[in-house]
Every structure is written in C-alpha cells, then in structure tokens.
Scaffold this motif. Structure first.
Motif, PDB file in Angstrom:
ATOM      1  N   PRO A  86       0.820  -1.211   0.000  1.00  0.00           N
ATOM      2  CA  PRO A  86       0.000   0.000   0.000  1.00  0.00           C
ATOM      3  C   PRO A  86       0.855   1.261   0.000  1.00  0.00           C
ATOM      4  O   PRO A  86       2.014   1.244   0.404  1.00  0.00           O
TER       5      PRO A  86
ATOM      6  N   ARG B 290      -4.589   0.915   3.482  1.00  0.00           N
ATOM      7  CA  ARG B 290      -3.926  -0.317   3.037  1.00  0.00           C
ATOM      8  C   ARG B 290      -4.662  -0.985   1.868  1.00  0.00           C
ATOM      9  O   ARG B 290      -4.774  -2.195   1.805  1.00  0.00           O
TER      10      ARG B 290
ATOM     11  N   ARG C 227      -7.577  -4.855  -0.867  1.00  0.00           N
ATOM     12  CA  ARG C 227      -6.447  -4.958   0.066  1.00  0.00           C
ATOM     13  C   ARG C 227      -5.714  -6.238  -0.306  1.00  0.00           C
ATOM     14  O   ARG C 227      -6.246  -7.341  -0.162  1.00  0.00           O
TER      15      ARG C 227
END
Ligand code: GAL
Length: 314
Positions: free
Chosen positions: A218, A253, A275
C-alpha cells in the motif's frame, strides 16, 4: 452490512472472488465482476478468469459464473497463467456490454502489457474475446473505463512507451464501437506513476482516484479533478480523511478498483478497493468505503462496519 477487512461470502457461503473489477447495474440487477485470484504468492496469475455475481440489493450476492475463462491453448492470449487484471465493463448505447482489462500474456515481460477487449450481448455471456493491443502504441497497465454519456467512453491507464514504463496516466477516447481507441488522448498526472485508477462523474465533474506505484504494497492515495475527461486534470492530493496515522494512512492499506454511483445519491458514491496480500492472494480482501465530493474535494473515510441503504438497481 459491509465488514471491511473480513472475507466476504456469497449466498451459497463461498468466498466472493472478484477483485479489482466493478459493479454495474443492468436489467434489474447489480452485477459485480472481477478477477479471480488463487491462493499463494502466485495466485495473481490467472487460473480461472473473470467472474460474475449478481444482487438485487448490493448486499446478498449470488455467483453467476466465470464469464471470461482462461484458455487451454498456449497460443491464446488468455492462456492459463496470464495476468488478467482490473477488468472493467460498460454498456454501449447499442446495448452491447464491452469489457477491457490489463493483459500480460503468460511468460511475457511487463513490456508486453496490453489492453484485452471482449464484448457480449448479455452480461452473463457468452462473451467474445476481441483481441489485445497497446492503445496508441503505449503499454497499458492498471486501467479503468469511463462511460461519459452520449456514446463517449474513455480508457484511463497507467502507460508509457517502452522505455517510459507506466510513468504517466493516459486518457484515451474510445472508438465509436468501444472496441479500440479513437486516436484522441491526453496525459493526466504526468510522471507521477499513478496506478489503480478509479473514476466517476459527480456534481458535473470528473473525479479520479489512484495510488502510487509500489506493487502489492500500500501507499498514499491521490486524487484529481477535471471538467472534461481529456483534461486538464488538477491533482488534489490524498483523499483519505485526515488524522489517520500510518499504517492506515497508506490508503487504508488498499488500492482503488472502481467507484459505483448509486441512484439518488448526489455527491457521494461507493468506493470499491482491494487490500492485497502478496504472500497469499487467497487472503486478498474486498474493501468498500464511503466516497464523497462534498466541498469540492474527493474524500474517502474509513468505516470498518457500515450498512448501505437498500438500493435497487436503476
Ligand atoms: C500494482 C497494481 C496491481 C498489480 C501489482 C503487481 O501496482 O496496482 O494491479 O499489478 O502492482 O505488482
């Protein structure tokens, strides 16, 4: 109830496996499509294809099946083991459904990154694979589509010439049949290495979300606005609500996948994001968050649990 961070299940109790795709209303249903990811660190290589689910309320999802399966023949672009990422489906005014996705043929380098295109009369299929190409001679990597209305649609993609990798986001007007590009294109966010583009039209303007370029890891998200898809685009910074500390400051994230507009909602929408879990793609998660453009800025805010009001497909 949306529970972000947990695995999500369909009405049969199977994990929903449709990542980096989107949701589109058609024929009285909401349709959720995306890439199927397998288990393990190589679960991003396509072993199944593009999957489809349907729902009347955006909450209970029924698996329809695999609408664009990988192919057994080595010569086929969609041969098992290709990378088949970020599919997007829009509906042409003539009624056809058109799908574009980021394709890397098996065994080929990232330099071969191209657009794959397919079309269908019905979203459940059968889908016909049209072919793959590099639009306007550029590599195409992370991408999304925009139906701008009036028969105009655009592909927005991280691209560049061979030596420029994916440094710049490109916006290309599609040809009239939406199966290729028209030759009219522009740069958005030059040299910013923007990935994971998601775009929508709200309050009469075009709003873009994207991430930086750190693979599966991320990073801080970014946003931009324009009055026309071909620009000029103005970068507006991190859309995540302020006062979030790392690691959640890194785009909660996740990477944007698509922005779903909801009938009757004026300046808000639903952001679909992914994610990733690079060590085991079987642990990837769907993250859906509230998205708004109130106050002239795009905003996402974190909600671990939230409920979408019952919304029937238009
Ligand atoms: C990310 C991209 C993903 C996937 C990944 C592979 O930057 O957004 O879709 O391609 O890289 O490393």
């Amino acid at each position: 109830m949306i529970v972000n961070g947990s695995p999500w299940f369909d009405v049969a109790g199977q994990r929903i496996n449709a990542f980096c795709g989107g949701v589109i209303p058609a024929d009285g249903w909401w349709w959720w499509y995306g890439s199927h990811y397998g288990d393990g660190p190589r679960g991003n290589l396509a072993e199944v294809g593009i999957t489809l689910y349907r729902s009347r309320d955006l909450a209970a999802w029924e698996r329809v099946g695999t609408i664009l399966p990988v192919q057994p023949h080595f010569e086929h672009d969609l041969h098992r083991g290709c990378r088949l990422e970020r599919p997007k489906i829009i509906r042409h005014p003539d009624g056809r459904f058109v799908m574009w996705f980021h394709l890397v043929k098996p065994g080929c380098s990232h330099h071969s990154a191209a657009a794959g295109v397919a079309e269908a009369a019905h979203i459940e299929g059968p889908w016909s694979y049209v072919g793959s190409f590099q639009p306007d001679g550029f590599m195409l990597r992370d991408m999304t589509l925009l139906d701008a209305g009036g028969g105009e649609a655009y592909v927005i993609y991280a691209g560049g010439r061979q030596c420029r990798w994916n440094r710049t986001l490109h916006v290309s007007l599609l040809a009239r049949d939406w199966l290729g590009t028209s030759g009219a294109w522009t740069f958005a966010l030059p040299e910013r290495m923007t990935e994971a583009p998601a775009i929508t039209r709200l309050n009469g303007r075009f709003w873009l979300l994207g991430s930086g370029c750190t693979g599966w890891n991320p990073n801080r998200l970014r946003s931009a606005v324009a009055d026309h898809p071909l620009g000029p685009w103005y970068e507006l910074g991190d859309p995540c609500a302020p006062n979030i500390e790392p690691p959640d400051a890194l785009g909660y994230r996740c990477q944007p996948a698509n922005i779903v507009t909801i009938p009757g909602w004026v300046d808000r929408a639903v952001l679909m994001a992914d994610r990733w879990c690079a060590e085991d793609h079987g642990q990837n998660r769907h993250i859906w968050l509230p998205f708004s453009v109130a106050g002239g800025r795009p905003r996402m805010s974190w909600s671990e649990c939230w409920t979408l009001p019952l919304v029937r497909p238009p």
